[in-house]
Design a protein around this motif. Sequence first.
Motif, PDB file in Angstrom:
ATOM      1  N   ASN A   1       7.659  16.922 -20.810  1.00  0.00           N
ATOM      2  CA  ASN A   1       8.527  17.161 -19.698  1.00  0.00           C
ATOM      3  C   ASN A   1       8.025  16.828 -18.301  1.00  0.00           C
ATOM      4  OD1 ASN A   1      10.841  18.741 -18.962  1.00  0.00           O
ATOM      5  ND2 ASN A   1       9.662  20.540 -19.001  1.00  0.00           N
ATOM      6  N   PHE A   2       7.787  15.436 -18.238  1.00  0.00           N
ATOM      7  CA  PHE A   2       7.521  14.677 -16.829  1.00  0.00           C
ATOM      8  C   PHE A   2       8.721  14.101 -16.140  1.00  0.00           C
ATOM      9  CE2 PHE A   2       6.183  11.204 -14.560  1.00  0.00           C
ATOM     10  CZ  PHE A   2       5.120  11.571 -13.623  1.00  0.00           C
ATOM     11  N   ARG A   3       8.806  14.521 -15.089  1.00  0.00           N
ATOM     12  CA  ARG A   3       9.728  13.613 -14.220  1.00  0.00           C
ATOM     13  C   ARG A   3       9.646  13.766 -12.749  1.00  0.00           C
ATOM     14  NH1 ARG A   3      12.149  17.543 -17.090  1.00  0.00           N
ATOM     15  NH2 ARG A   3      13.304  19.490 -16.300  1.00  0.00           N
ATOM     16  N   ASP A   4       9.979  12.462 -12.185  1.00  0.00           N
ATOM     17  CA  ASP A   4       9.880  12.325 -10.663  1.00  0.00           C
ATOM     18  C   ASP A   4      11.203  12.580 -10.207  1.00  0.00           C
ATOM     19  OD1 ASP A   4       9.770  11.640  -8.128  1.00  0.00           O
ATOM     20  OD2 ASP A   4       9.075   9.446  -8.473  1.00  0.00           O
TER      21      ASP A   4
ATOM     22  N   PRO B   1      11.223   8.569  -3.826  1.00  0.00           N
ATOM     23  CA  PRO B   1      10.465   8.599  -5.128  1.00  0.00           C
ATOM     24  C   PRO B   1       9.011   8.581  -4.987  1.00  0.00           C
ATOM     25  CG  PRO B   1      11.160   6.430  -4.570  1.00  0.00           C
ATOM     26  CD  PRO B   1      11.746   7.209  -3.498  1.00  0.00           C
ATOM     27  N   TYR B   2       8.219   9.344  -5.766  1.00  0.00           N
ATOM     28  CA  TYR B   2       6.799   9.286  -5.885  1.00  0.00           C
ATOM     29  C   TYR B   2       6.265  10.367  -4.699  1.00  0.00           C
ATOM     30  CZ  TYR B   2       7.881   4.638  -7.991  1.00  0.00           C
ATOM     31  OH  TYR B   2       8.082   3.750  -8.742  1.00  0.00           O
ATOM     32  N   LYS B   3       7.136  11.171  -4.809  1.00  0.00           N
ATOM     33  CA  LYS B   3       6.827  12.439  -3.492  1.00  0.00           C
ATOM     34  C   LYS B   3       6.529  13.696  -4.299  1.00  0.00           C
ATOM     35  CE  LYS B   3       5.975  12.474   0.139  1.00  0.00           C
ATOM     36  NZ  LYS B   3       4.634  12.316   0.876  1.00  0.00           N
ATOM     37  N   PHE B   4       7.417  14.103  -5.386  1.00  0.00           N
ATOM     38  CA  PHE B   4       7.866  15.410  -5.894  1.00  0.00           C
ATOM     39  C   PHE B   4       7.900  15.321  -7.209  1.00  0.00           C
ATOM     40  CE2 PHE B   4      10.476  19.278  -5.857  1.00  0.00           C
ATOM     41  CZ  PHE B   4       9.667  20.104  -5.561  1.00  0.00           C
ATOM     42  N   ILE B   5       6.984  15.598  -8.124  1.00  0.00           N
ATOM     43  CA  ILE B   5       7.118  15.539  -9.535  1.00  0.00           C
ATOM     44  C   ILE B   5       6.849  16.704 -10.261  1.00  0.00           C
ATOM     45  CG2 ILE B   5       5.782  13.920 -11.449  1.00  0.00           C
ATOM     46  CD1 ILE B   5       5.158  12.129  -9.113  1.00  0.00           C
ATOM     47  N   ARG B   6       7.472  16.914 -11.330  1.00  0.00           N
ATOM     48  CA  ARG B   6       7.240  18.253 -12.169  1.00  0.00           C
ATOM     49  C   ARG B   6       6.869  17.611 -13.474  1.00  0.00           C
ATOM     50  NH1 ARG B   6      12.853  21.206 -13.548  1.00  0.00           N
ATOM     51  NH2 ARG B   6      11.410  22.198 -14.986  1.00  0.00           N
TER      52      ARG B   6
ATOM     53  N   GLY C   1       0.815  11.377  -0.248  1.00  0.00           N
ATOM     54  CA  GLY C   1       1.001  10.899  -1.505  1.00  0.00           C
ATOM     55  C   GLY C   1       2.072  12.006  -2.221  1.00  0.00           C
ATOM     56  N   ALA C   2       2.024  11.857  -3.422  1.00  0.00           N
ATOM     57  CA  ALA C   2       3.105  12.901  -4.273  1.00  0.00           C
ATOM     58  C   ALA C   2       2.337  14.327  -4.648  1.00  0.00           C
ATOM     59  CB  ALA C   2       3.510  12.173  -5.700  1.00  0.00           C
ATOM     60  N   THR C   3       3.066  15.334  -4.677  1.00  0.00           N
ATOM     61  CA  THR C   3       2.365  16.377  -5.339  1.00  0.00           C
ATOM     62  C   THR C   3       3.230  16.719  -6.751  1.00  0.00           C
ATOM     63  OG1 THR C   3       2.506  17.411  -3.029  1.00  0.00           O
ATOM     64  CG2 THR C   3       2.465  19.000  -4.833  1.00  0.00           C
ATOM     65  N   LEU C   4       2.341  16.750  -7.575  1.00  0.00           N
ATOM     66  CA  LEU C   4       2.934  17.172  -8.982  1.00  0.00           C
ATOM     67  C   LEU C   4       2.513  18.602  -9.160  1.00  0.00           C
ATOM     68  CD1 LEU C   4       2.318  15.112 -12.266  1.00  0.00           C
ATOM     69  CD2 LEU C   4       1.657  17.706 -12.084  1.00  0.00           C
ATOM     70  N   PHE C   5       3.617  19.283  -9.756  1.00  0.00           N
ATOM     71  CA  PHE C   5       3.263  20.672 -10.058  1.00  0.00           C
ATOM     72  C   PHE C   5       3.827  21.075 -11.581  1.00  0.00           C
ATOM     73  CE2 PHE C   5       7.562  19.954  -8.303  1.00  0.00           C
ATOM     74  CZ  PHE C   5       8.425  20.768  -8.974  1.00  0.00           C
ATOM     75  N   HIS C   6       3.016  22.054 -11.894  1.00  0.00           N
ATOM     76  CA  HIS C   6       3.533  22.347 -13.668  1.00  0.00           C
ATOM     77  C   HIS C   6       3.184  23.867 -13.745  1.00  0.00           C
ATOM     78  CE1 HIS C   6      -0.826  22.459 -15.005  1.00  0.00           C
ATOM     79  NE2 HIS C   6      -1.022  21.667 -14.309  1.00  0.00           N
ATOM     80  N   CYS C   7       3.548  24.177 -14.899  1.00  0.00           N
ATOM     81  CA  CYS C   7       2.726  25.325 -15.711  1.00  0.00           C
ATOM     82  C   CYS C   7       2.219  25.083 -16.979  1.00  0.00           C
ATOM     83  CB  CYS C   7       3.762  26.613 -15.704  1.00  0.00           C
ATOM     84  SG  CYS C   7       5.345  26.012 -16.096  1.00  0.00           S
TER      85      CYS C   7
END
Length: 250
Positions: free
Chosen positions: A5-8, A22-27, A135-141
């Motif tokens: 379930n990865f996507r920029d 692109p390459y800033k906000f990724i879930r 850089g980019a912030t990646l966020f997840h649960c």
Amino acid sequence: MNITNFRDLGGTRTIHGRQVRPYKFIRSGQLVGLDEETKQELVNRYQVTQVVDFRRPFEIQESPDDRIDGVTFTNIDLLEQSGTNSASLDDFASLGSADQVNGHMLNVYHDLVTNPAAQQGYGRFLRIVVGNTQGATLFHCFAGKDRTGFAAALVLWLLEVDDDQVFADYLKTNEERVEANNQLLDLFRAKGFDQDSLDALQIALCVKKEYLAHAQQTMLEAYGDVFTYAQQALGFGSDQVDALRSNLLE
């Protein structure tokens, strides 16, 4: 890239014709069991410098995120004070009825908007995104669908992305998680859960438009619009919204 379930979210357009860099906000889903190639890709291609993990302590204890050199990890437990906070997959399977799972999910989304811990947590998340200019912030649960889904929608609404795109991104989770969900269902089948329980679990593993719509409606009824909600509930005012746009939009 072995992350479920990865996507920029780069390329998403606002109503004013600007788009998310692109390459800033990724879930994504949880960062567990990553191969070396994936770690390198996150850092070198996607420029990830911050990871925000929305999971509960018991989830992190069971499956801690893989560490990645040069990346800062922050845990924000959004459901800390929630009545729905103990819902593990076993809990969902034991509910055993589609109606009960649906009701539970609507309660979760209500809590994501109104619960004090969730409000503090989302406010903190927004400030991390604003502050991460390099850089980019990646966020997840866990699955990257509910806590993460509302986080993505919240930021896109603050950037003035229209509902069609917000909901399309939200529902994309169902396509992205087919394989992972089937593996989990097989696991619970092997544990001896009956078909009703597996059906309930199947619902819990998917997103429905009505869940995010319920969160949106809850927010609008209580605060009028997303900007008032951000200011009053999350402590994230108009100057910070401007800073968010400066950082994420091109």
